[in-house]
Write an enzyme that holds these catalytic residues in place. Structure first.
Site, PDB file in Angstrom:
ATOM      1  N   GLY A 125       1.014  -1.158  -0.216  1.00  0.00           N
ATOM      2  CA  GLY A 125       0.349   0.300   0.130  1.00  0.00           C
ATOM      3  C   GLY A 125       0.925   1.577  -0.156  1.00  0.00           C
ATOM      4  O   GLY A 125       1.991   1.735   0.913  1.00  0.00           O
ATOM      5  N   GLY A 184       5.059  -2.296   2.850  1.00  0.00           N
ATOM      6  CA  GLY A 184       5.645  -3.181   4.323  1.00  0.00           C
ATOM      7  C   GLY A 184       5.835  -4.345   4.415  1.00  0.00           C
ATOM      8  O   GLY A 184       6.389  -4.756   3.803  1.00  0.00           O
ATOM      9  N   ASP A 220       0.598   1.403   8.358  1.00  0.00           N
ATOM     10  CA  ASP A 220      -0.119   0.050   9.718  1.00  0.00           C
ATOM     11  C   ASP A 220       0.886   0.407  10.821  1.00  0.00           C
ATOM     12  O   ASP A 220       0.178   0.055  11.892  1.00  0.00           O
ATOM     13  CB  ASP A 220      -0.126  -0.553   9.242  1.00  0.00           C
ATOM     14  CG  ASP A 220      -1.902  -1.286   8.414  1.00  0.00           C
ATOM     15  OD1 ASP A 220      -2.390  -0.026   7.334  1.00  0.00           O
ATOM     16  OD2 ASP A 220      -1.636  -1.854   6.737  1.00  0.00           O
ATOM     17  N   VAL A 258      17.153   8.166  -2.413  1.00  0.00           N
ATOM     18  CA  VAL A 258      18.249   7.070  -2.786  1.00  0.00           C
ATOM     19  C   VAL A 258      18.631   8.106  -4.343  1.00  0.00           C
ATOM     20  O   VAL A 258      19.879   7.720  -4.072  1.00  0.00           O
ATOM     21  CB  VAL A 258      17.239   6.355  -3.611  1.00  0.00           C
ATOM     22  CG1 VAL A 258      17.715   5.579  -4.544  1.00  0.00           C
ATOM     23  CG2 VAL A 258      16.746   5.233  -1.870  1.00  0.00           C
ATOM     24  N   ARG A 271      13.162  10.142  -3.610  1.00  0.00           N
ATOM     25  CA  ARG A 271      14.094  11.257  -3.925  1.00  0.00           C
ATOM     26  C   ARG A 271      15.641  11.065  -3.300  1.00  0.00           C
ATOM     27  O   ARG A 271      16.207  11.095  -3.514  1.00  0.00           O
ATOM     28  CB  ARG A 271      13.620  12.536  -3.287  1.00  0.00           C
ATOM     29  CG  ARG A 271      14.704  13.392  -3.847  1.00  0.00           C
ATOM     30  CD  ARG A 271      13.372  14.968  -2.968  1.00  0.00           C
ATOM     31  NE  ARG A 271      14.072  16.313  -2.439  1.00  0.00           N
ATOM     32  CZ  ARG A 271      14.782  16.636  -1.902  1.00  0.00           C
ATOM     33  NH1 ARG A 271      15.216  15.994  -0.575  1.00  0.00           N
ATOM     34  NH2 ARG A 271      14.891  16.995  -1.483  1.00  0.00           N
ATOM     35  N   GLY A 330      -5.889   0.033   9.137  1.00  0.00           N
ATOM     36  CA  GLY A 330      -4.881  -0.300  10.099  1.00  0.00           C
ATOM     37  C   GLY A 330      -5.097  -1.729   9.823  1.00  0.00           C
ATOM     38  O   GLY A 330      -3.861  -2.579  10.229  1.00  0.00           O
ATOM     39  N   ARG A 331      -5.210  -2.423   8.572  1.00  0.00           N
ATOM     40  CA  ARG A 331      -5.234  -4.064   8.669  1.00  0.00           C
ATOM     41  C   ARG A 331      -5.520  -4.904   9.938  1.00  0.00           C
ATOM     42  O   ARG A 331      -6.389  -4.655  10.437  1.00  0.00           O
ATOM     43  CB  ARG A 331      -3.825  -4.299   7.933  1.00  0.00           C
ATOM     44  CG  ARG A 331      -4.168  -5.820   6.899  1.00  0.00           C
ATOM     45  CD  ARG A 331      -2.998  -6.007   6.437  1.00  0.00           C
ATOM     46  NE  ARG A 331      -2.441  -5.103   5.195  1.00  0.00           N
ATOM     47  CZ  ARG A 331      -2.876  -5.409   4.322  1.00  0.00           C
ATOM     48  NH1 ARG A 331      -3.441  -6.864   3.580  1.00  0.00           N
ATOM     49  NH2 ARG A 331      -2.637  -4.942   3.424  1.00  0.00           N
ATOM     50  N   ARG A 370      18.699  11.182  -5.432  1.00  0.00           N
ATOM     51  CA  ARG A 370      20.014  12.086  -5.019  1.00  0.00           C
ATOM     52  C   ARG A 370      20.885  11.675  -4.531  1.00  0.00           C
ATOM     53  O   ARG A 370      22.240  12.496  -5.512  1.00  0.00           O
ATOM     54  CB  ARG A 370      19.280  13.352  -3.821  1.00  0.00           C
ATOM     55  CG  ARG A 370      18.019  13.987  -4.302  1.00  0.00           C
ATOM     56  CD  ARG A 370      18.363  15.344  -5.480  1.00  0.00           C
ATOM     57  NE  ARG A 370      17.433  15.491  -6.750  1.00  0.00           N
ATOM     58  CZ  ARG A 370      16.797  16.775  -6.337  1.00  0.00           C
ATOM     59  NH1 ARG A 370      16.859  17.430  -4.948  1.00  0.00           N
ATOM     60  NH2 ARG A 370      15.172  17.352  -7.121  1.00  0.00           N
TER      61      ARG A 370
HETATM   62  O1  F6P Z   1      -1.196  -1.941   4.409  1.00  0.00           O
HETATM   63  C1  F6P Z   1      -1.950  -0.585   4.019  1.00  0.00           C
HETATM   64  C2  F6P Z   1      -3.703  -0.934   3.506  1.00  0.00           C
HETATM   65  O2  F6P Z   1      -3.943   0.930   3.648  1.00  0.00           O
HETATM   66  C3  F6P Z   1      -3.851  -1.042   4.774  1.00  0.00           C
HETATM   67  O3  F6P Z   1      -4.469  -0.516   5.813  1.00  0.00           O
HETATM   68  C4  F6P Z   1      -5.611  -1.665   4.011  1.00  0.00           C
HETATM   69  O4  F6P Z   1      -5.893  -2.751   4.950  1.00  0.00           O
HETATM   70  C5  F6P Z   1      -5.057  -2.018   3.348  1.00  0.00           C
HETATM   71  O5  F6P Z   1      -3.521  -1.190   2.919  1.00  0.00           O
HETATM   72  C6  F6P Z   1      -5.590  -1.457   1.913  1.00  0.00           C
HETATM   73  O6  F6P Z   1      -5.356  -1.812   0.777  1.00  0.00           O
HETATM   74  P1  F6P Z   1      -5.980  -2.108  -0.526  1.00  0.00           P
HETATM   75  O7  F6P Z   1      -5.895  -0.547  -0.988  1.00  0.00           O
HETATM   76  O8  F6P Z   1      -5.252  -2.743  -1.912  1.00  0.00           O
HETATM   77  O9  F6P Z   1      -7.212  -2.250  -0.344  1.00  0.00           O
END
Ligand code: F6P
Length: 335
Positions: free
Chosen positions: A10, A104, A135, A22, A20, A179-180, A24
């Site tokens: 994400g 992530g 997250d 990396v 940037r 936040g997954r 520069r």
């Molecule tokens: O990992 C970042 C995140 O925004 C999580 O909080 C969320 O669960 C997920 O990605 C959503 O992903 P997508 O944009 O692929 O639906």
């Protein structure tokens, strides 16, 4: 040196500051080197989508949200070994010395899987990884991922707007946070915005208690709900409405999902500084011949040694998804 830079998973604010830094740093400290942006994350790597980057290509992006390189979800990279093999071969055959990654926990695992193949084949491409996720679920026993503080700043703004209208109408707002599986973004957003309660992902919620809280509020009540909490906003609303009705209390309830808004927008000061520092530091270390590794994100100037990708990819050892008890105690004390 020939290097590539990739943003994975994400998107999050701070990724552009990292790219940037990396580009520069490499071109300033080693003008004969080249740096290639991998377009659309792991998908682009497998398909050989590279773009040569100049210092000018990265001007004006330091605080920009999202990622100028793009990042596409690509779960096949985890499930299809031939894709990882293809990516490793491509990096080797195209003569890359280093791949710089920000992403992530999926990107950390992908980097480790790639590194294993490279090592087994004796191919000398090294991978340096920085944590980037709103997250804060990447090695969070060892620092805080880039993007987390930016998403908190956005959440504070969003929740304060909701507070305005909630207060005007004497309403209860139930607000979904991203936040997954992790409670971090929702919980910290709740702390900084003074939410009345935050429902964590695996919590056994006492809804009678939530009704008590709402009844003691004069005008506005905000309940933040973590993404991974299994009940929908509509279900939570129904439960609360029923309890309040049984108690003879009239209170309007509204629901709102702030998820994708939390991920966008400009990067926070902290995230820009940390992303710039890590991008600089990783290139500096690469120029000294650094081995593959994961760089923890603390403050600018922090020189903690990188950890092996194998350890970084092991969530059990390096991450926790729930909030430490003392932070929960603090939030209760501040209520
Ligand atoms: O990992 C970042 C995140 O925004 C999580 O909080 C969320 O669960 C997920 O990605 C959503 O992903 P997508 O944009 O692929 O639906």
């Amino acid at each position: 040196m020939k290097c590539a830079v990739l943003t994975g998973g994400g998107d999050c604010p701070g990724m552009n500051a990292f790219v940037r830094a990396v580009v520069r740093t490499l071109l300033n400290l080693s003008p004969e080197s080249t740096v290639w942006g991998v377009l659309d994350g792991w998908y682009g790597l497998v398909h050989g989508h590279f773009r040569l980057l100049s210092k000018r290509d990265v001007s004006g992006i330091v605080m920009l949200g999202g990622t100028i390189l793009g990042t596409m979800r690509f779960p096949e990279f985890e499930t299809q070994p031939e894709l990882r093999e293809r990516a490793a071969r491509l990096l080797h055959e195209q003569g890359f010395d280093y791949l710089f990654v920000i992403g992530g926990n999926g990107s950390v695992k992908a980097s480790y899987a790639l590194e294993r193949i490279l090592r087994e084949r004796g191919w000398n491409v090294r991978i340096l990884v920085a944590p980037g996720s709103i997250d804060n679920d990447v090695c969070n026993n060892l620092g805080t991922s880039i993007g987390f503080y930016s998403a908190l700043e956005r959440s504070l703004e969003l929740l304060s707007w909701i507070r305005d209208t909630a207060s005007s109408h004497r309403r209860i707002y139930i607000v979904r946070s991203m936040g997954r599986d992790s409670a971090y973004l929702a919980f910290y957003a709740g702390i900084i915005a003074g939410a009345e309660y935050v429902i964590r992902p695996r919590e056994n919620v006492d809804f009678e208690h939530l009704a008590d809280i709402a009844m003691h509020r004069d005008r506005d009540t905000i309940f933040v709900v973590s993404e991974a909490y299994p009940k929908s906003l509509a279900e939570i609303r129904q439960i609360l409405e029923q309890i309040l009705r049984q108690r003879g209390v009239e209170r309007e309830i509204r629901t709102v999902d702030m998820s994708y808004f939390q991920r966008g927008g400009k990067a926070s000061v902290t995230d820009i500084l940390r992303a710039s520092w890590l991008g600089y530091r990783m290139v500096r270390d690469a120029l000294r011949g650094a081995e593959s590794g994961f760089y923890t994100a603390f403050a600018i100037g922090d020189e903690r040694a990188p950890i092996p990708l194998e350890l970084a990819a092991d969530d059990e050892q390096t991450s926790h998804l729930d909030i430490p008890p003392e932070i929960i105690a603090m939030a209760r004390a501040l209520r």
